[in-house]
Design an enzyme around this catalytic site. Structure first.
Site, mmCIF file in Angstrom:
data_model
loop_
_atom_site.group_PDB
_atom_site.id
_atom_site.type_symbol
_atom_site.label_atom_id
_atom_site.label_comp_id
_atom_site.label_asym_id
_atom_site.label_seq_id
_atom_site.Cartn_x
_atom_site.Cartn_y
_atom_site.Cartn_z
ATOM 1 N N GLU A 293 0.881 -1.175 0.000
ATOM 2 C CA GLU A 293 0.000 0.000 0.000
ATOM 3 C C GLU A 293 0.907 1.210 0.000
ATOM 4 O O GLU A 293 1.766 1.338 0.880
ATOM 5 C CB GLU A 293 -0.923 -0.018 1.216
ATOM 6 C CG GLU A 293 -1.882 -1.210 1.241
ATOM 7 C CD GLU A 293 -2.757 -1.334 0.004
ATOM 8 O OE1 GLU A 293 -3.069 -0.298 -0.630
ATOM 9 O OE2 GLU A 293 -3.113 -2.476 -0.361
ATOM 10 N N CYS A 327 -1.631 8.802 4.279
ATOM 11 C CA CYS A 327 -1.651 8.463 2.859
ATOM 12 C C CYS A 327 -2.963 8.922 2.235
ATOM 13 O O CYS A 327 -3.046 9.185 1.048
ATOM 14 C CB CYS A 327 -1.475 6.969 2.687
ATOM 15 S SG CYS A 327 -2.581 6.038 3.739
HETATM 16 P P1 NAD Z 1 9.029 5.347 3.086
HETATM 17 O O1 NAD Z 1 8.792 4.711 1.774
HETATM 18 O O2 NAD Z 1 10.093 6.370 3.207
HETATM 19 O O3 NAD Z 1 9.420 4.213 4.162
HETATM 20 C C1 NAD Z 1 8.606 3.072 4.359
HETATM 21 C C2 NAD Z 1 9.495 1.933 4.825
HETATM 22 O O4 NAD Z 1 10.348 1.558 3.750
HETATM 23 C C3 NAD Z 1 10.402 2.309 5.989
HETATM 24 O O5 NAD Z 1 10.521 1.216 6.864
HETATM 25 C C4 NAD Z 1 11.712 2.607 5.294
HETATM 26 O O6 NAD Z 1 12.836 2.441 6.127
HETATM 27 C C5 NAD Z 1 11.703 1.578 4.183
HETATM 28 N N1 NAD Z 1 12.559 1.921 3.056
HETATM 29 C C6 NAD Z 1 12.965 3.146 2.657
HETATM 30 N N2 NAD Z 1 13.757 3.041 1.572
HETATM 31 C C7 NAD Z 1 13.837 1.740 1.275
HETATM 32 C C8 NAD Z 1 14.489 0.991 0.260
HETATM 33 N N3 NAD Z 1 15.200 1.602 -0.681
HETATM 34 N N4 NAD Z 1 14.319 -0.346 0.248
HETATM 35 C C9 NAD Z 1 13.567 -0.950 1.175
HETATM 36 N N5 NAD Z 1 12.932 -0.310 2.175
HETATM 37 C C10 NAD Z 1 13.061 1.023 2.216
HETATM 38 O O7 NAD Z 1 7.640 5.906 3.597
HETATM 39 P P2 NAD Z 1 7.293 6.708 4.933
HETATM 40 O O8 NAD Z 1 7.834 8.087 4.811
HETATM 41 O O9 NAD Z 1 7.626 5.923 6.148
HETATM 42 O O10 NAD Z 1 5.703 6.741 4.828
HETATM 43 C C11 NAD Z 1 5.053 7.640 3.984
HETATM 44 C C12 NAD Z 1 4.619 6.983 2.697
HETATM 45 O O11 NAD Z 1 3.835 5.844 2.984
HETATM 46 C C13 NAD Z 1 3.730 7.893 1.867
HETATM 47 O O12 NAD Z 1 4.056 7.747 0.500
HETATM 48 C C14 NAD Z 1 2.327 7.371 2.155
HETATM 49 O O13 NAD Z 1 1.389 7.682 1.141
HETATM 50 C C15 NAD Z 1 2.591 5.914 2.285
HETATM 51 N N6 NAD Z 1 1.540 5.247 3.054
HETATM 52 C C16 NAD Z 1 0.599 4.544 2.378
HETATM 53 C C17 NAD Z 1 -0.433 3.930 3.076
HETATM 54 C C18 NAD Z 1 -1.498 3.161 2.339
HETATM 55 O O14 NAD Z 1 -2.253 2.429 2.976
HETATM 56 N N7 NAD Z 1 -1.596 3.298 1.022
HETATM 57 C C19 NAD Z 1 -0.489 4.034 4.461
HETATM 58 C C20 NAD Z 1 0.507 4.750 5.117
HETATM 59 C C21 NAD Z 1 1.523 5.357 4.409
#
Ligand code: NAD
Length: 541
Positions: A293, A327
């Site tokens: 998501e 999100c």
């Molecule tokens: P993010 O993508 O920066 O991080 C999410 C996770 O991925 C973290 O644990 C991070 O450490 C990890 N990560 C970061 N880079 C990575 C890589 N290169 N490889 C593997 N893992 C990696 O997101 P965030 O800032 O924590 O959250 C915000 C984002 O999440 C927004 O885009 C939001 O829309 C989305 N979100 C979506 C939903 C949904 O249900 N659609 C819900 C909550 C948040």
């Protein structure tokens, strides 16, 4: 094995507490906040039965006071990730075979621990570590998480009881096995409930998990782990590692036993993970489940028949609660010219009335954004809007990171419906409005549908049923969660299953049976009672 078809307690949504002045819950959460603010936690890696302190640590700080350290957490190296995988697979032997009602009992107990003895602590940790005001912490860390745990137990039993037809000669059964391998959970900073649910939902279905939480959500992760431990999640079922996301992910995806990823976070990270899984596909024992998501550019569109106060409240709550870091947060809005003067006046008045500061002061509607990277990115868009002729900031636009990462709730009005902040996910307290000609209702719906790559949430405000019908049809693929006369945030487990399509994710709907089904691999068992003993069919005679 116990003998019986057991019913689980009917899932009910946890009531949201009010935290009014002098209420016991307000005193409890403020006491927990003060204690946690003034102490230091030390968060290890959790691998099998071990708590590993590598000594290579990072500080845990509060976004609203970034110099205030409330603890530290330990970072993993590659060999820790390999050890976590080995421990998970070892634990799988017992966990995958444990009777489902034992697993159900563990997670039902976890729900009640959060509803009772851990409520103040998990809310306070979310207020400190993620800068949520008390209402945002309560609806996330307590209520949504409790709901996930209760409803998922109910959904699990619904899945298990979904069985094929049989007749008198054969008995057909479906066994919902756990995946053959381990599940990798990667979680975002913005919801404590999502952080806990991604590993827990897979584990509930009998899977073992390696969980990598966000660096910006470690404080509440610790409380989640305390709850899981007390609820009886066995060692090695959920292994927790912190550190370099790329290294951890590459190590996990290199394992032959990698059986699925349960991801929530940004779109580009998810697409990179998907590509890596594709590149490794020949190495895996089984096709991995890929559930993600991701981002959104969520809309509100008001029809000329809409009620102005309702529209403005949809914008103020939808765009600015938790500083727009949901999100589902409204970030692009379409207002008809006829309503604009009234909407503008009330919107400016309401936004100016919002107080900003620490979540410890319950008068604050707005607190800080999550970290410096987010602050700087938001500032760059705000500063650009100040320069661009096609954009005007009508309220907000100031920021200050000297103590915490504070950005005023900011409303941009643009004359260009494809202006950058109408298309790009900013993930902060910034909303952009486009004013359309009343007669161009259907063209504007087309614009809403085609402006961004995302399709997560969206809302229409209208008193005209024909307009609602047209919008519901035209915007069929523009949002996975579509709201009529309501803000586009605040989905409730068991009521509005959540998830979007297009670049917003695989739409496996967290908080529904659809998601849990992804963590099961059904085996069909056909048993024949009177087995044929001659190959010849009657027609051969
Ligand atoms: P993010 O993508 O920066 O991080 C999410 C996770 O991925 C973290 O644990 C991070 O450490 C990890 N990560 C970061 N880079 C990575 C890589 N290169 N490889 C593997 N893992 C990696 O997101 P965030 O800032 O924590 O959250 C915000 C984002 O999440 C927004 O885009 C939001 O829309 C989305 N979100 C979506 C939903 C949904 O249900 N659609 C819900 C909550 C948040």
């Amino acid at each position: 094995m116990l003998k019986g078809f057991f019913n689980v307690p009917k899932a009910v949504n946890e009531p949201v507490k009010g935290y009014a002045p002098n209420s016991p819950e307000r005193e409890a959460v403020l006491a927990a906040y003060t204690t946690m603010w003034n102490s230091q936690i030390d968060v290890p890696l959790y691998i099998g039965s071990e708590e590993i302190r590598t000594g290579n640590t990072k500080n845990i700080t509060a976004p609203h006071n970034h110099q205030h350290v409330v603890g530290k957490y330990h970072l993993a190296e590659k060999h820790h990730i390999e050890k976590a995988i080995t421990n998970a697979l070892e634990s799988r032997k017992a966990w995958a075979n444990m009777a489902w009602e034992q697993r159900a009992a563990i997670f039902l107990k976890a729900a009640e621990l959060i509803a009772g003895p851990y409520r103040a602590r998990i809310n306070a940790a979310t207020m400190i570590g993620q800068s949520k005001n008390i209402h945002q912490a309560e609806i996330d860390a307590s209520c949504e998480l409790i709901d996930f745990l209760r409803y998922n137990v109910e959904f699990m039993t619904q899945i298990y009881s979904d069985q094929p037809k049989s007749d008198s000669t054969t008995w057909n059964r479906l066994e919902y096995r756990s995946l053959e391998g381990f599940v990798y959970a990667i979680t975002p900073f913005n919801f404590t409930a999502i952080a806990a649910n991604l590993p827990a939902s897979a584990a509930m279905m009998g899977n073992v998990v390696v969980w990598k939480p966000s660096d910006s959500q470690v404080f509440s992760t610790k409380i989640i782990l305390d709850v899981f431990k007390e609820a009886g999640v066995p060692d090695g079922v959920i292994n927790v590692v912190f550190g370099d996301a790329l290294m951890i992910t590459d190590t996990v995806l290199a394992s032959r036993d990698f059986a699925g990823v349960h991801f929530t976070g940004s779109t580009h990270v998810f697409k990179d993970i998907w590509a890596k899984i594709g590149a490794n596909i020949h190495n895996y024992k089984t096709y991995p489940r890929i559930v993600g998501e991701t981002g959104g550019k969520d809309f509100i569109i008001a029809h000329p028949s809409a009620n102005v106060k309702q529209v403005v409240t949809g914008i103020t709550r939808g765009a600015f609660e938790f500083q727009g870091q949901k999100c589902s947060a409204a970030s692009r809005v379409y207002i008809p010219q006829s309503l604009w003067p009234a909407v503008k006046e009330q919107l400016i008045t309401d936004v100016k009335s919002m107080k900003m500061g620490s979540p410890e002061d319950f008068g604050n509607f707005i607190t800080a954004v999550i970290h410096e990277g987010s602050f700087d990115k938001l500032v760059s868009y705000i500063d650009q809007a100040k320069k661009d002729a096609e954009a005007e900031i009508i309220v907000g636009g100031n920021y200050d990171k000297s103590v915490g990462y504070f950005i005023e709730p900011t409303v941009i009005v643009t004359t260009n419906p494809k202006y950058t902040t109408m298309e790009t996910e900013l993930f902060g307290p910034v909303v952009t409005l486009y004013i359309y000609e009343d007669a161009k209702w259907e063209e504007t719906l087309e614009l809403v549908d085609t402006t961004s790559e995302y399709a997560l949430t969206g809302a229409i405000f209208s008193q005209d049923r024909y307009a609602i019908e047209v919008a519901t049809t035209k915007l069929q693929n523009a949002a996975g969660n579509f709201y009529i006369n309501d803000k586009p945030t605040g989905a409730v487990v068991g009521m509005q299953p959540f998830g979007g399509a297009r670049a917003s994710g695989t739409n496996d709907k967290a908080g529904s049976a659809l998601n849990l089904l992804r963590w099961a691999s059904p085996r069909t068992i056909k048993e024949t009672f009177v087995t044929p003993e001659d190959y010849r069919y009657p027609f051969l005679g």
